[in-house]
Design an enzyme around this catalytic site. Sequence first.
Site, PDB file in Angstrom:
ATOM      1  N   GLY A 261       0.813  -1.216   0.000  1.00 50.56           N
ATOM      2  CA  GLY A 261       0.000   0.000   0.000  1.00 50.56           C
ATOM      3  C   GLY A 261       0.840   1.257   0.000  1.00 50.56           C
ATOM      4  O   GLY A 261       0.493   2.250  -0.645  1.00 50.56           O
ATOM      5  N   ASP A 262       1.966   1.219   0.708  1.00 51.90           N
ATOM      6  CA  ASP A 262       2.875   2.366   0.696  1.00 51.90           C
ATOM      7  C   ASP A 262       3.501   2.554  -0.684  1.00 51.90           C
ATOM      8  O   ASP A 262       3.632   3.677  -1.165  1.00 51.90           O
ATOM      9  CB  ASP A 262       3.976   2.177   1.749  1.00 51.90           C
ATOM     10  CG  ASP A 262       3.422   2.150   3.164  1.00 51.90           C
ATOM     11  OD1 ASP A 262       2.797   3.137   3.570  1.00 51.90           O
ATOM     12  OD2 ASP A 262       3.625   1.145   3.849  1.00 51.90           O
TER      13      ASP A 262
END
Length: 487
Positions: A286-287
Site C-alpha cells: 500500500g505504501d
Amino acid sequence: MCAAVDAHFVEADAAAAEEPGDTRRLVVVGDVLLDRDITGTAERLSPEAPVPVVSNVRTTERPGGAGLAAALAAREPNWRITLVCGLGQDAPGARVRALLDEAGVEIISLAIGGATPTKTRVRAAGRTLLRFDADSDSGADSVGTAALRLGPLPPEARARLAEASAVLVCDYGRGITAHDDVRQALTDAATGRPLVWDPHPRGTAPVPGTALAVPNAEEALALTGDAAPRDLAGDAARAVRLLARWPVKQVAVTRGCDGAVLVADPESHPLVVPARRATGDACGAGDRLAVTAALMLGTGRLPSHAVAAAVDAATQYVTSGGPSSLTARPVTATTDPQELAARVRKHGGRVVGAGGCFDLLHAGHLALLEQARRLGDTLVVCLNSDASVRRLKGESRPAVGERERAMLLEALDCVDGVLVFDEDTPERILAELRPDVWVKGGDYAGQRVPEAGLVESWGGSVVTVPYLDGHSTTSRIDRLTGRVGAQ
C-alpha cells in the site's frame, strides 16, 4: 474526436514529465514505526506446546509506516525526499533515523518526547507466524512504552511543503495528522500541488483540496461502515461514499491482488484498474502504491494514469519480495532482460528462454509462453527481427513489425523480457542469455533442435511443451490474403 483527445493528453503528459536531471521534491508526512523481521526455518513443533520452533534466525530492520513510504520514494531517480514525522528519543527512533539517513531521506521530526512504536514479525517459509507490537497508541502500551509527544511544526517543514512538487500523507492513526499546525500546513500545500492521502480508520479525514485518497478495501469498509459485499461493486460504492464525505477530488479504493477502483464523480462510471498476478510478501504494498501515485501526480500525470502506474508498481513490489526488496538494487520498468536474468540467477532462480517470430500473436503462442513461464522464475523471449523474419518467411512477412511484436509480448503477464536478434538462428543471443531452460513447442517433439548443443554446453536443457493444435500464423495469413484476393 477520441483520437484528438487522447493525443492532447499524451502531449500534456509528455510536457509535464521531468527532463533528465530535473530534480523534484516529495514531502511525506505521517506516523513512523520501526519494523523488524525475525526470519528462520520451522521444521518441528515444540515439545512444550503445539507451536513451531523457529531456528537459524536472522533479524532485519527497516523503517515502517510513513518511514517505509519515504524509503521507497528515495529509490526513485530525480526526486528528493523529505519526511515530516515524529521520531522517539529512544533506540528504535535512533535506528529508524539511521536507516532513513542511509536511504537519503531528509527527516524533520516534531517529537519532543516518548517512544517510537516497534512491530516485529516472526517468519518462516515465506509466511508470518506471529507479530508482536510495542505500540504507543494510548499513553502507554502493554510493555510500558510512552506515547509520542509532538511539538510545533518547525519552519523548515513549512518551507519544504512550499517547494514540494507533491505531498504524500501516510496516516497510521498515531496522531500526527490530527496536529493543528500540520493540518493547516497540509491544507495550504494542497492548494498549489497534488496531495495524496493514505488514510487509517483511527486517523483523521483528509484536508480540503486533497487530490487523491487511497484507502484500501478494509479501510474503506471501516471508514464507511457500509455493509455492501466486499466485491468490485461494493468497493466502488464505498469509494463514492468517501468522495461525498471527504473534501477530496478523487478516491481510489485499493483492492490488493484485484487492483483498484477510482471514482472522480458519483454520477459517472468508476474506473477499474486490474492488477497482474503476484505472489509474495505484501507488507508495504500500500505504501508503494501511494508513493507511486504521488510521484506520478507530481509530474503532471492524470489521476487515472497515476493509479494505473501505482497498481503496477505495487504488484512489482510484491513480486520482487516486498520489504526484502529494500536491500536490493532498485528495479525500474526498463530493466534490461540480460540484467534481469543475471539477477534471477544470482538469487538461485531459473532463467527460461523461448524464441520465435511471434507474428500475429495467437492462442498457440500464448499457450507456449504460459507453460514456459511455469518452468522457472523468469521468462525471456528471443524474438526474430523484421529482417530475420523476411529471410525465413519471405518478403511479405512479418505482418507486424518487431517493435509492435515486442510490445505485445512484453504486455503478457507470463513474459518478463524480450530480446530481439537479427540472425536467422538464436545462437548468438542464447550465448549471451544462457538460459537454464530453452523451451520449444510440441511441434518440435521427437526432433533435436540445432541450438541444443549450445544450451547444453553451460548445463542448460532443451524441452518441449504441449502443442496447441490448429494455430499457425502462416496458414492464418494465407487464409486472410486468399479471402482478400477473392473479393
